[in-house]
Design a protein around this motif. Sequence first.
Motif, short mmCIF file in Angstrom:
data_model
loop_
_atom_site.label_atom_id
_atom_site.label_comp_id
_atom_site.label_asym_id
_atom_site.label_seq_id
_atom_site.Cartn_x
_atom_site.Cartn_y
_atom_site.Cartn_z
N ASN A 3 1.78 -6.83 -2.63
CA ASN A 3 2.83 -7.47 -3.42
C ASN A 3 3.95 -8.01 -2.54
O ASN A 3 4.62 -8.99 -2.90
CB ASN A 3 3.41 -6.50 -4.44
N LEU A 4 4.16 -7.39 -1.39
CA LEU A 4 5.25 -7.83 -0.51
C LEU A 4 4.90 -9.10 0.27
O LEU A 4 5.80 -9.72 0.85
CB LEU A 4 5.61 -6.71 0.48
N ARG A 5 3.63 -9.48 0.29
CA ARG A 5 3.25 -10.68 1.05
C ARG A 5 4.01 -11.90 0.56
O ARG A 5 4.52 -12.70 1.35
CB ARG A 5 1.74 -10.90 0.92
N ALA A 6 4.07 -12.07 -0.76
CA ALA A 6 4.77 -13.24 -1.31
C ALA A 6 6.25 -13.19 -0.97
O ALA A 6 6.86 -14.22 -0.64
CB ALA A 6 4.57 -13.30 -2.82
N TRP A 7 6.85 -12.01 -1.01
CA TRP A 7 8.28 -11.90 -0.71
C TRP A 7 8.55 -12.14 0.78
O TRP A 7 9.58 -12.74 1.14
CB TRP A 7 8.80 -10.52 -1.12
N ASN A 8 7.64 -11.71 1.64
CA ASN A 8 7.79 -12.00 3.07
C ASN A 8 7.67 -13.49 3.34
O ASN A 8 8.42 -14.05 4.15
CB ASN A 8 6.75 -11.23 3.88
N THR B 253 -0.30 -0.31 -15.24
CA THR B 253 -1.64 0.14 -14.85
C THR B 253 -2.21 -0.73 -13.75
O THR B 253 -2.84 -0.22 -12.81
CB THR B 253 -2.58 0.12 -16.06
N VAL B 254 -2.00 -2.04 -13.86
CA VAL B 254 -2.49 -2.98 -12.83
C VAL B 254 -1.26 -3.72 -12.27
O VAL B 254 -0.98 -4.85 -12.64
CB VAL B 254 -3.50 -3.98 -13.42
N PRO B 255 -0.51 -3.07 -11.38
CA PRO B 255 0.78 -3.62 -10.94
C PRO B 255 0.66 -4.62 -9.78
O PRO B 255 1.37 -4.51 -8.78
CB PRO B 255 1.53 -2.36 -10.50
N VAL B 256 -0.24 -5.57 -9.92
CA VAL B 256 -0.40 -6.61 -8.90
C VAL B 256 -0.46 -7.96 -9.60
O VAL B 256 -0.69 -8.04 -10.81
CB VAL B 256 -1.68 -6.39 -8.06
N ARG B 257 -0.29 -9.02 -8.84
CA ARG B 257 -0.32 -10.36 -9.40
C ARG B 257 -1.72 -10.73 -9.88
O ARG B 257 -2.72 -10.23 -9.37
CB ARG B 257 0.15 -11.38 -8.36
N THR B 258 -1.76 -11.62 -10.86
CA THR B 258 -3.05 -12.08 -11.38
C THR B 258 -3.89 -12.72 -10.29
O THR B 258 -5.12 -12.62 -10.30
CB THR B 258 -2.82 -13.07 -12.53
N SER B 259 -3.23 -13.39 -9.34
CA SER B 259 -3.96 -14.02 -8.25
C SER B 259 -4.72 -12.99 -7.42
O SER B 259 -5.81 -13.28 -6.92
CB SER B 259 -3.00 -14.80 -7.34
N VAL B 260 -4.17 -11.79 -7.29
CA VAL B 260 -4.84 -10.73 -6.54
C VAL B 260 -6.08 -10.25 -7.31
O VAL B 260 -7.15 -10.05 -6.73
CB VAL B 260 -3.88 -9.56 -6.27
N VAL B 261 -5.92 -10.08 -8.62
CA VAL B 261 -7.04 -9.64 -9.45
C VAL B 261 -8.13 -10.72 -9.47
O VAL B 261 -9.33 -10.41 -9.51
CB VAL B 261 -6.56 -9.31 -10.88
#
Length: 223
Positions: free
Chosen positions: A153-158, A39-47
């Motif tokens: 989400n791709l920012r960390a992977w980049n 439901t909330v498919p982003v990192r906790t840091s984003v939230v």
Amino acid sequence: MAAYATWRVLALPPAAGYASAPSSYKLKELMVRPFAALTVPVRTSVVTAWPWLGTVLVCGLLVLFLRAAWSWRGHRQEIWTASALALSVLVSVAPVYSLFDVSPALQGARYLYLPAAAWSVLIASLLMPTRSRLNVLLAVLLLIASTAGLRVNLRAWNAAARMREDLLAQVVRAQQLGCTAVWVRNVPDSIDGAYVFRNGLQEAVAPVIVAQSAPPSCWLTWP
């Protein structure tokens, strides 16, 4: 699937502890965590940075459920289909119940790859309970929001990819300066959940030695 599961267990028995009885906390996690992460498919840091995001996603899902329930009243087939899709999320996670864990940085989200398929079909059915232009508009808006979430989400992977390339470039430069072997200290493990060199450094550039002592000219300390 049953045949494959049987063959897999017979060909390579599970590791010790895999079949341990789950605790009540683990059962609760298995019932809740997959739906929460999907439901909330982003990192906790984003939230944490955008506190309203989690509320919007949860409330939006609730509205979709209520809207679909109203449209499906009296239609058992649609209700059973949606229920089966929701159950499929739990069934897909069940085989890895003793391993399942999704961290705040989404490490462990690989366990949700299969459940995400059933979840996507469920969301599509909630978006399209009837044929109308409004439903198409909602689907387009969800697609745009999902694309934005993917890019976040791709920012960390980049960033992890850039760090990997920088480290490998330094190793190559050290080898070009005459080091027959390069020692790397403080090897980067991950960035905000995106793996860098938890594994694979020695295979990426050889010969590379991760050690605590080496000739000074061949030391690479990161960062």
